[in-house]
Design a protein around this motif. Structure first.
Motif, PDB file in Angstrom:
ATOM      1  N   PRO A  47     -34.708  -9.286  29.335  1.00  0.00           N
ATOM      2  CA  PRO A  47     -35.432  -9.566  28.085  1.00  0.00           C
ATOM      3  C   PRO A  47     -36.361  -8.454  27.629  1.00  0.00           C
ATOM      4  N   ARG A  48     -37.135  -7.875  28.534  1.00  0.00           N
ATOM      5  CA  ARG A  48     -38.063  -6.818  28.116  1.00  0.00           C
ATOM      6  C   ARG A  48     -37.312  -5.637  27.518  1.00  0.00           C
ATOM      7  N   MET A  49     -36.159  -5.298  28.114  1.00  0.00           N
ATOM      8  CA  MET A  49     -35.376  -4.181  27.606  1.00  0.00           C
ATOM      9  C   MET A  49     -34.675  -4.542  26.299  1.00  0.00           C
ATOM     10  N   ILE A  50     -34.261  -5.806  26.154  1.00  0.00           N
ATOM     11  CA  ILE A  50     -33.695  -6.252  24.877  1.00  0.00           C
ATOM     12  C   ILE A  50     -34.724  -6.039  23.768  1.00  0.00           C
ATOM     13  N   ASN A  51     -35.956  -6.433  24.032  1.00  0.00           N
ATOM     14  CA  ASN A  51     -37.028  -6.242  23.055  1.00  0.00           C
ATOM     15  C   ASN A  51     -37.180  -4.780  22.673  1.00  0.00           C
TER      16      ASN A  51
END
Length: 271
Positions: free
Chosen positions: A231-235
């Motif tokens: 999720p953090r990298m998707i953001n």
């Protein structure tokens, strides 16, 4: 910025999105359900995941799920807690001043938890985020806090939240066997798959108020590939892609744009 260009009402990949608007994958829903069970049965849980997979976000979600009329969440985020600061932090959230000696603070905390349970009819849960660096003495202190009356029912429930090394490099060791035996539930968070990544992006864009398609299907494929479902990298990937599209005056983000920002603007790997 890009929000006005795409006619958005909110920033889609910010950290302060209300918990009720956050995307929850099936594994997140399962984990939240298990944590609510831990709270209701006054148990001890450990939640682990690699960086960026939503551990701290899950604590925020848990607070929203518990219902403040029946449950009370006390939350600390400090990887180098000592007993003194543990009790000071928890007592502060209960509106009480800590005592000079940590032993006195512990007894005051235990008394207040009993009062909350008996008079307010609330179950108390303590969530300790960033727990991977807690020392053995601190973990032992938590074990005694849970079992200070030497009976089968703990005065409160506890959730230790930390990176995978909390379990792999610490709690699995022989030296921590007494603590490990006390753990009732071990919850590990994984990555999102391709379909979940698409739903994650769509959910955040819906929160932003985007009225039309902005990420093409091929772009979402690249987002998943570049982020590995974290999720953090998707953001980060999506944020950079939206900024780049704004610079190029393009209202549809395609796979080429995602590849460009991944190759030229991302400073770190997915881990």
């Amino acid at each position: 910025m890009y929000e006005s260009f795409f006619e958005m009402e909110h920033t889609p990949f910010a950290r302060d999105i209300p918990v009720e608007r956050l995307y929850t994958s099936p594994q997140t829903e399962d984990a939240l359900g298990r944590l609510v069970y831990v709270v209701d049965h006054q148990m001890f849980a450990v939640v682990t995941a690699n960086p960026g997979r939503g551990k701290s976000t899950m604590v925020r979600m848990l607070d929203g799920r518990l219902g403040k009329e029946k449950r009370l969440l006390l939350c600390l985020s400090d990887s180098k807690l000592t007993p003194r600061w543990l009790y000071a932090g928890l007592l502060g959230q209960l509106g009480l001043e800590p005592r000079y000696f940590s032993g006195d603070s512990k007894r005051l905390l235990q008394k207040e938890i009993q009062t909350v349970s008996a008079e307010q009819k609330k179950k108390v849960v303590c969530a300790l985020d960033e727990a991977r660096l807690l020392g053995k003495d601190m973990l032992e202190e938590l074990r005694f806090l849970l079992n200070y009356r030497f009976d089968s029912i703990s005065p409160m429930s506890l959730a230790l939240v930390g990176q995978t090394e909390l379990w792999e490099r610490k709690l699995k060791l022989q030296a921590y066997e007494a603590i490990r035996q006390r753990i009732d539930m071990n919850i590990a968070l994984g990555r999102l798959d391709r379909a979940e990544t698409g739903k994650y992006v769509a959910s955040h864009m819906a929160y932003a108020g985007a009225g039309k398609e902005i990420f093409a299907s091929g772009a979402e494929d690249e987002v998943y590939k570049m982020s590995a479902g974290i999720p953090r990298m998707i953001n980060r990937v999506c944020e950079k892609a939206l900024m780049y599209a704004r610079q190029q005056q393009k209202r549809l983000v395609d796979e080429r744009m995602v590849r460009f920002v991944a190759d030229h603007e991302m400073l770190g790997g997915v881990g």
